[in-house]
Design an enzyme around this catalytic site. Structure first.
Site, PDB file in Angstrom:
ATOM      1  N   ASP A   1      10.542  -4.149   2.221  1.00  7.54           N
ATOM      2  CA  ASP A   1      10.855  -2.708   2.178  1.00  7.54           C
ATOM      3  C   ASP A   1      10.672  -2.192   0.885  1.00  7.54           C
ATOM      4  OD1 ASP A   1      12.419  -0.640   3.537  1.00  7.54           O
ATOM      5  OD2 ASP A   1      14.124  -1.643   3.341  1.00  7.54           O
TER       6      ASP A   1
ATOM      7  N   ARG B   1      10.021   3.955  -1.749  1.00  9.74           N
ATOM      8  CA  ARG B   1      10.943   4.810  -3.229  1.00  9.74           C
ATOM      9  C   ARG B   1       9.982   4.725  -4.290  1.00  9.74           C
ATOM     10  NH1 ARG B   1      15.750   1.324  -1.073  1.00  9.74           N
ATOM     11  NH2 ARG B   1      14.445   1.204   0.863  1.00  9.74           N
ATOM     12  N   TRP B   2       8.990   3.320  -4.088  1.00 15.53           N
ATOM     13  CA  TRP B   2       8.068   2.345  -5.209  1.00 15.53           C
ATOM     14  C   TRP B   2       7.208   3.747  -5.137  1.00 15.53           C
ATOM     15  CZ3 TRP B   2       2.736   2.029  -5.888  1.00 15.53           C
ATOM     16  CH2 TRP B   2       2.824   1.417  -7.426  1.00 15.53           C
TER      17      TRP B   2
ATOM     18  N   GLU C   1      10.685   0.721  16.106  1.00 15.27           N
ATOM     19  CA  GLU C   1      11.186   1.902  15.848  1.00 15.27           C
ATOM     20  C   GLU C   1      10.172   3.091  14.639  1.00 15.27           C
ATOM     21  OE1 GLU C   1      13.105  -0.982  15.347  1.00 15.27           O
ATOM     22  OE2 GLU C   1      13.920  -0.206  16.912  1.00 15.27           O
ATOM     23  N   ASN C   2       9.319   2.217  13.992  1.00 20.81           N
ATOM     24  CA  ASN C   2       8.623   2.746  13.262  1.00 20.81           C
ATOM     25  C   ASN C   2       7.608   3.904  13.793  1.00 20.81           C
ATOM     26  OD1 ASN C   2       8.394  -0.242  10.938  1.00 20.81           O
ATOM     27  ND2 ASN C   2       9.747   1.587  10.194  1.00 20.81           N
ATOM     28  N   TRP C   3       7.544   4.702  14.885  1.00 28.81           N
ATOM     29  CA  TRP C   3       7.022   5.089  15.838  1.00 28.81           C
ATOM     30  C   TRP C   3       7.741   7.006  15.442  1.00 28.81           C
ATOM     31  CZ3 TRP C   3       2.531   3.945  17.135  1.00 28.81           C
ATOM     32  CH2 TRP C   3       1.790   2.597  17.430  1.00 28.81           C
TER      33      TRP C   3
ATOM     34  N   ARG D   1       8.477   7.808  12.482  1.00 25.71           N
ATOM     35  CA  ARG D   1       8.404   8.350  11.027  1.00 25.71           C
ATOM     36  C   ARG D   1       6.756   9.813  11.248  1.00 25.71           C
ATOM     37  NH1 ARG D   1       8.012   3.664   5.921  1.00 25.71           N
ATOM     38  NH2 ARG D   1      10.118   2.666   6.765  1.00 25.71           N
TER      39      ARG D   1
ATOM     40  N   LEU E   1      19.409  -6.718   8.817  1.00 25.99           N
ATOM     41  CA  LEU E   1      17.766  -7.400   9.982  1.00 25.99           C
ATOM     42  C   LEU E   1      17.306  -6.448  10.289  1.00 25.99           C
ATOM     43  CD1 LEU E   1      19.575 -10.047  10.718  1.00 25.99           C
ATOM     44  CD2 LEU E   1      17.589 -10.540   8.704  1.00 25.99           C
TER      45      LEU E   1
ATOM     46  N   GLU F   1      18.342 -19.092   6.505  1.00 28.05           N
ATOM     47  CA  GLU F   1      19.529 -18.019   5.329  1.00 28.05           C
ATOM     48  C   GLU F   1      18.832 -17.254   5.133  1.00 28.05           C
ATOM     49  OE1 GLU F   1      21.523 -19.849   3.754  1.00 28.05           O
ATOM     50  OE2 GLU F   1      21.358 -21.128   5.222  1.00 28.05           O
TER      51      GLU F   1
HETATM   52  C1  FPP Z   1       8.476  -0.386   4.218  1.00 26.32           C
HETATM   53  O1  FPP Z   1       8.567   0.693   3.293  1.00 26.32           O
HETATM   54  C2  FPP Z   1       7.208  -1.073   4.674  1.00 26.32           C
HETATM   55  C3  FPP Z   1       6.926  -0.472   5.793  1.00 26.32           C
HETATM   56  C4  FPP Z   1       7.423   0.158   6.629  1.00 26.32           C
HETATM   57  C5  FPP Z   1       4.965  -1.264   6.365  1.00 26.32           C
HETATM   58  C6  FPP Z   1       5.088  -2.425   5.449  1.00 26.32           C
HETATM   59  C7  FPP Z   1       3.808  -2.675   5.800  1.00 26.32           C
HETATM   60  C8  FPP Z   1       2.583  -3.007   4.356  1.00 26.32           C
HETATM   61  C9  FPP Z   1       3.105  -3.063   3.057  1.00 26.32           C
HETATM   62  C10 FPP Z   1       1.284  -3.532   4.924  1.00 26.32           C
HETATM   63  C11 FPP Z   1       1.140  -4.672   5.654  1.00 26.32           C
HETATM   64  C12 FPP Z   1      -0.014  -5.130   5.903  1.00 26.32           C
HETATM   65  C13 FPP Z   1      -0.792  -6.113   6.766  1.00 26.32           C
HETATM   66  C14 FPP Z   1      -2.210  -5.972   7.079  1.00 26.32           C
HETATM   67  C15 FPP Z   1       0.086  -6.872   7.382  1.00 26.32           C
HETATM   68  P1  FPP Z   1       9.512   2.089   3.732  1.00 26.32           P
HETATM   69  O2  FPP Z   1       9.051   2.622   4.333  1.00 26.32           O
HETATM   70  O3  FPP Z   1      10.160   2.091   4.711  1.00 26.32           O
HETATM   71  O4  FPP Z   1      10.321   2.442   1.834  1.00 26.32           O
HETATM   72  P2  FPP Z   1      10.709   2.849   1.570  1.00 26.32           P
HETATM   73  O5  FPP Z   1      12.691   2.401   2.301  1.00 26.32           O
HETATM   74  O6  FPP Z   1      11.212   3.234  -0.175  1.00 26.32           O
HETATM   75  O7  FPP Z   1      11.338   4.780   2.536  1.00 26.32           O
END
Ligand code: FPP
Length: 249
Positions: free
Chosen positions: A29, A33-34, A76-78, A80, A204, A216
Protein backbone atom coordinates in the site's frame (compact mmCIF):
# COMPACT_ATOMS: atom_id res chain seq x y z
CA UNK A 1 16.80 -4.85 -9.57
CA UNK A 2 16.87 -1.10 -9.29
CA UNK A 3 15.64 -0.90 -5.71
CA UNK A 4 18.15 -3.28 -4.14
CA UNK A 5 20.05 -2.06 -1.09
CA UNK A 6 23.65 -3.03 -1.90
CA UNK A 7 24.86 -4.56 1.35
CA UNK A 8 21.98 -6.81 2.33
CA UNK A 9 22.58 -9.65 -0.11
CA UNK A 10 22.98 -12.28 2.61
CA UNK A 11 20.85 -12.88 5.66
CA UNK A 12 21.94 -10.22 8.19
CA UNK A 13 23.82 -11.81 11.09
CA UNK A 14 21.40 -10.39 13.67
CA UNK A 15 18.51 -12.36 12.14
CA UNK A 16 18.07 -15.96 13.29
CA UNK A 17 17.86 -18.35 10.33
CA UNK A 18 15.89 -20.86 12.43
CA UNK A 19 13.20 -18.28 13.24
CA UNK A 20 12.54 -16.99 9.74
CA UNK A 21 8.95 -17.05 8.50
CA UNK A 22 8.46 -19.73 5.84
CA UNK A 23 5.74 -17.73 4.10
CA UNK A 24 5.50 -13.94 3.96
CA UNK A 25 2.51 -12.07 2.52
CA UNK A 26 2.49 -8.37 1.65
CA UNK A 27 -0.21 -5.73 1.25
CA UNK A 28 1.64 -3.27 -0.96
CA UNK A 29 0.00 0.00 0.00
CA UNK A 30 1.02 3.62 -0.57
CA UNK A 31 2.04 3.68 -4.24
CA UNK A 32 -0.31 6.54 -5.05
CA UNK A 33 0.79 8.66 -2.08
CA UNK A 34 4.46 8.03 -2.87
CA UNK A 35 3.92 9.35 -6.39
CA UNK A 36 1.78 12.30 -5.27
CA UNK A 37 4.44 13.45 -2.81
CA UNK A 38 6.83 13.68 -5.75
CA UNK A 39 4.35 15.44 -8.04
CA UNK A 40 4.18 12.32 -10.24
CA UNK A 41 1.15 10.49 -11.63
CA UNK A 42 -0.07 7.58 -9.44
CA UNK A 43 1.04 5.05 -12.03
CA UNK A 44 4.67 5.97 -11.35
CA UNK A 45 4.15 4.69 -7.80
CA UNK A 46 2.91 1.37 -9.18
CA UNK A 47 5.92 1.14 -11.51
CA UNK A 48 8.30 1.73 -8.66
CA UNK A 49 6.21 -0.76 -6.62
CA UNK A 50 7.03 -3.48 -9.13
CA UNK A 51 10.79 -2.89 -8.67
CA UNK A 52 10.35 -3.14 -4.90
CA UNK A 53 8.37 -6.37 -5.25
CA UNK A 54 10.99 -7.87 -7.55
CA UNK A 55 13.72 -7.12 -5.08
CA UNK A 56 11.67 -8.44 -2.17
CA UNK A 57 11.18 -11.71 -4.03
CA UNK A 58 14.89 -11.99 -4.67
CA UNK A 59 15.60 -11.07 -1.06
CA UNK A 60 13.22 -13.77 0.24
CA UNK A 61 14.99 -16.28 -1.95
CA UNK A 62 18.47 -15.06 -0.90
CA UNK A 63 17.52 -15.24 2.77
CA UNK A 64 15.84 -18.67 2.65
CA UNK A 65 12.13 -17.79 2.82
CA UNK A 66 10.04 -20.36 0.95
CA UNK A 67 6.96 -18.42 -0.21
CA UNK A 68 5.96 -14.82 -0.92
CA UNK A 69 2.36 -13.80 -1.60
CA UNK A 70 1.64 -10.27 -2.85
CA UNK A 71 -1.75 -8.54 -2.94
CA UNK A 72 -1.64 -6.94 -6.38
CA UNK A 73 -5.31 -6.30 -7.14
CA UNK A 74 -8.35 -6.80 -4.94
CA UNK A 75 -11.93 -7.53 -5.95
CA UNK A 76 -12.63 -3.95 -4.78
CA UNK A 77 -9.89 -2.36 -6.92
CA UNK A 78 -12.15 -2.47 -10.01
CA UNK A 79 -13.73 0.64 -8.50
CA UNK A 80 -10.61 2.74 -9.25
CA UNK A 81 -10.54 5.13 -12.23
CA UNK A 82 -10.73 3.13 -15.45
CA UNK A 83 -7.37 4.32 -16.73
CA UNK A 84 -5.64 3.17 -13.53
CA UNK A 85 -7.31 -0.26 -13.73
CA UNK A 86 -6.27 -0.57 -17.36
CA UNK A 87 -2.73 0.53 -16.52
CA UNK A 88 -2.47 -2.09 -13.77
CA UNK A 89 -3.78 -4.92 -15.99
CA UNK A 90 -1.28 -3.99 -18.71
CA UNK A 91 1.49 -3.66 -16.13
CA UNK A 92 0.83 -7.17 -14.72
CA UNK A 93 0.87 -8.59 -18.22
CA UNK A 94 4.07 -6.78 -19.22
CA UNK A 95 5.90 -7.65 -16.01
CA UNK A 96 4.98 -11.33 -16.39
CA UNK A 97 6.20 -11.41 -19.96
CA UNK A 98 9.42 -9.51 -19.23
CA UNK A 99 10.33 -11.34 -16.04
CA UNK A 100 9.47 -14.92 -17.01
CA UNK A 101 12.96 -15.83 -18.19
CA UNK A 102 14.53 -14.51 -14.97
CA UNK A 103 11.91 -16.32 -12.86
CA UNK A 104 12.84 -19.55 -14.61
CA UNK A 105 16.56 -18.92 -14.01
CA UNK A 106 15.90 -18.04 -10.37
CA UNK A 107 13.87 -21.25 -9.85
CA UNK A 108 10.69 -19.33 -8.95
CA UNK A 109 7.32 -21.12 -9.13
CA UNK A 110 4.65 -18.56 -10.01
CA UNK A 111 1.08 -18.89 -8.85
CA UNK A 112 -1.99 -16.66 -9.04
CA UNK A 113 -4.73 -16.56 -6.45
CA UNK A 114 -8.09 -14.95 -7.08
CA UNK A 115 -10.98 -15.10 -9.52
CA UNK A 116 -8.87 -15.10 -12.67
CA UNK A 117 -11.73 -15.59 -15.14
CA UNK A 118 -12.74 -11.94 -14.80
CA UNK A 119 -9.29 -10.71 -15.95
CA UNK A 120 -8.59 -9.58 -19.54
CA UNK A 121 -8.01 -12.56 -21.86
CA UNK A 122 -4.47 -11.49 -22.76
CA UNK A 123 -3.53 -11.36 -19.08
CA UNK A 124 -5.16 -14.74 -18.43
CA UNK A 125 -3.05 -16.21 -21.25
CA UNK A 126 0.15 -14.75 -19.76
CA UNK A 127 -0.83 -16.08 -16.33
CA UNK A 128 -1.41 -19.62 -17.65
CA UNK A 129 1.88 -19.55 -19.54
CA UNK A 130 3.93 -18.35 -16.58
CA UNK A 131 2.35 -20.91 -14.24
CA UNK A 132 2.85 -23.76 -16.68
CA UNK A 133 6.47 -22.87 -17.47
CA UNK A 134 7.50 -22.47 -13.84
CA UNK A 135 5.46 -25.32 -12.35
CA UNK A 136 8.46 -27.57 -11.65
CA UNK A 137 10.53 -24.85 -9.95
CA UNK A 138 11.11 -25.24 -6.25
CA UNK A 139 13.40 -22.32 -5.27
CA UNK A 140 10.59 -20.13 -3.98
CA UNK A 141 6.82 -19.88 -4.48
CA UNK A 142 5.69 -16.47 -5.67
CA UNK A 143 1.92 -15.99 -5.49
CA UNK A 144 0.20 -12.95 -6.92
CA UNK A 145 -3.26 -12.20 -5.55
CA UNK A 146 -5.11 -10.72 -8.53
CA UNK A 147 -8.84 -10.02 -8.50
CA UNK A 148 -8.59 -11.55 -5.05
CA UNK A 149 -11.00 -11.10 -2.17
CA UNK A 150 -10.97 -13.24 0.97
CA UNK A 151 -14.76 -13.35 1.23
CA UNK A 152 -15.13 -14.26 -2.44
CA UNK A 153 -12.54 -17.02 -1.97
CA UNK A 154 -14.45 -18.47 0.99
CA UNK A 155 -17.76 -18.32 -0.90
CA UNK A 156 -16.35 -20.05 -3.96
CA UNK A 157 -14.89 -22.78 -1.72
CA UNK A 158 -18.35 -23.25 -0.15
CA UNK A 159 -19.93 -23.50 -3.61
CA UNK A 160 -17.37 -26.07 -4.78
CA UNK A 161 -17.78 -28.18 -1.65
CA UNK A 162 -21.61 -28.02 -1.78
CA UNK A 163 -21.49 -29.19 -5.39
CA UNK A 164 -19.43 -32.20 -4.30
CA UNK A 165 -21.86 -32.90 -1.48
CA UNK A 166 -24.77 -32.78 -3.96
CA UNK A 167 -22.91 -35.18 -6.24
CA UNK A 168 -22.31 -37.52 -3.31
CA UNK A 169 -18.51 -37.12 -3.52
CA UNK A 170 -18.22 -35.75 0.04
CA UNK A 171 -20.52 -36.26 3.02
CA UNK A 172 -21.34 -33.05 4.89
CA UNK A 173 -20.07 -34.45 8.20
CA UNK A 174 -16.68 -35.11 6.55
CA UNK A 175 -16.05 -31.42 5.83
CA UNK A 176 -13.11 -30.36 7.97
CA UNK A 177 -10.37 -27.71 7.79
CA UNK A 178 -8.22 -29.79 5.47
CA UNK A 179 -11.05 -30.27 2.95
CA UNK A 180 -12.00 -26.61 3.19
CA UNK A 181 -8.41 -25.43 2.67
CA UNK A 182 -8.06 -27.70 -0.33
CA UNK A 183 -10.80 -25.64 -2.01
CA UNK A 184 -9.18 -22.27 -1.35
CA UNK A 185 -7.14 -20.54 -4.07
CA UNK A 186 -4.11 -20.72 -1.79
CA UNK A 187 -4.11 -24.51 -1.44
CA UNK A 188 -0.52 -25.06 -2.55
CA UNK A 189 1.06 -23.20 0.37
CA UNK A 190 0.87 -23.27 4.13
CA UNK A 191 -0.70 -20.23 5.83
CA UNK A 192 1.45 -17.08 5.91
CA UNK A 193 3.55 -16.73 9.06
CA UNK A 194 3.95 -13.00 8.58
CA UNK A 195 1.70 -10.42 6.89
CA UNK A 196 3.20 -7.00 6.18
CA UNK A 197 1.12 -3.93 5.35
CA UNK A 198 2.84 -0.72 4.39
CA UNK A 199 1.74 2.95 4.43
CA UNK A 200 0.35 3.20 7.96
CA UNK A 201 -3.04 1.58 7.24
CA UNK A 202 -3.90 -0.96 9.93
CA UNK A 203 -6.40 -3.33 8.41
CA UNK A 204 -6.43 -6.48 6.31
CA UNK A 205 -8.76 -5.25 3.54
CA UNK A 206 -10.22 -8.66 2.66
CA UNK A 207 -6.79 -10.31 2.28
CA UNK A 208 -6.39 -14.02 3.15
CA UNK A 209 -9.18 -13.92 5.75
CA UNK A 210 -9.15 -17.65 6.46
CA UNK A 211 -5.38 -18.05 6.24
CA UNK A 212 -4.37 -15.29 8.69
CA UNK A 213 -5.88 -17.02 11.74
CA UNK A 214 -2.45 -17.35 13.37
CA UNK A 215 -0.30 -15.05 11.23
CA UNK A 216 1.79 -12.34 12.82
CA UNK A 217 0.89 -8.93 11.40
CA UNK A 218 3.41 -6.14 10.92
CA UNK A 219 2.31 -2.61 10.06
CA UNK A 220 4.73 0.08 9.00
CA UNK A 221 4.30 3.73 8.01
CA UNK A 222 6.79 3.25 5.18
CA UNK A 223 5.12 3.53 1.77
CA UNK A 224 5.42 0.46 -0.46
CA UNK A 225 7.77 2.12 -3.00
CA UNK A 226 10.21 2.77 -0.11
CA UNK A 227 9.96 -0.74 1.36
CA UNK A 228 13.50 -1.90 0.61
CA UNK A 229 15.59 -4.69 2.14
CA UNK A 230 16.45 -2.69 5.23
CA UNK A 231 12.71 -2.16 5.86
CA UNK A 232 12.10 -5.88 5.33
CA UNK A 233 14.86 -6.65 7.77
CA UNK A 234 13.06 -4.49 10.37
CA UNK A 235 9.86 -6.47 9.77
CA UNK A 236 11.70 -9.77 10.21
CA UNK A 237 13.40 -8.54 13.41
CA UNK A 238 9.98 -7.59 14.81
CA UNK A 239 8.62 -11.00 13.78
CA UNK A 240 11.47 -12.78 15.55
CA UNK A 241 10.61 -10.94 18.76
CA UNK A 242 7.05 -12.29 18.70
CA UNK A 243 6.01 -15.20 20.89
CA UNK A 244 3.89 -17.43 18.64
CA UNK A 245 1.73 -19.58 20.87
CA UNK A 246 -1.02 -20.69 18.46
CA UNK A 247 -3.58 -20.47 21.25
CA UNK A 248 -1.48 -22.48 23.70
CA UNK A 249 0.29 -21.17 26.82
C1 FPP B 1 -1.82 0.00 -3.50
O1 FPP B 1 -1.34 1.32 -3.48
C2 FPP B 1 -1.24 -0.71 -4.66
C3 FPP B 1 -1.95 -1.39 -5.60
C4 FPP B 1 -3.41 -1.51 -5.60
C5 FPP B 1 -1.28 -2.04 -6.74
C6 FPP B 1 -0.08 -2.85 -6.35
C7 FPP B 1 0.52 -3.44 -7.56
C8 FPP B 1 1.83 -3.48 -7.84
C9 FPP B 1 2.88 -2.93 -6.97
C10 FPP B 1 2.26 -4.16 -9.09
C11 FPP B 1 2.57 -5.62 -8.84
C12 FPP B 1 2.92 -6.28 -10.10
C13 FPP B 1 2.93 -7.62 -10.31
C14 FPP B 1 3.19 -8.18 -11.64
C15 FPP B 1 2.65 -8.56 -9.24
P1 FPP B 1 -2.39 2.51 -3.64
O2 FPP B 1 -2.52 2.79 -5.10
O3 FPP B 1 -3.65 2.15 -2.95
O4 FPP B 1 -1.67 3.68 -2.93
P2 FPP B 1 -2.37 4.87 -2.11
O5 FPP B 1 -3.10 4.21 -0.97
O6 FPP B 1 -1.23 5.71 -1.67
O7 FPP B 1 -3.30 5.55 -3.06
Amino acid sequence: MTAQSPNLEYLPSDLNKELLPQHVAVIMDGNGRWAKRRGLPRIMGHKRGVDILKDLLRCCKDWGIKALTAYAFSTENWGRPQEEVEFLMTLFQRVLRQELREMLQENVRIGFVGNLQALPNALQAEISRSMEETKDNRGIDFNVATNYGGREEILQACREISKKVEQGLIKSHEIDEAIFEHHLYTNRNSDPDLIIRTSGEMRLSNFLLWQVAYSEIYFTDTLWPDFDRSEFKKALSAYQERDRRFGKV
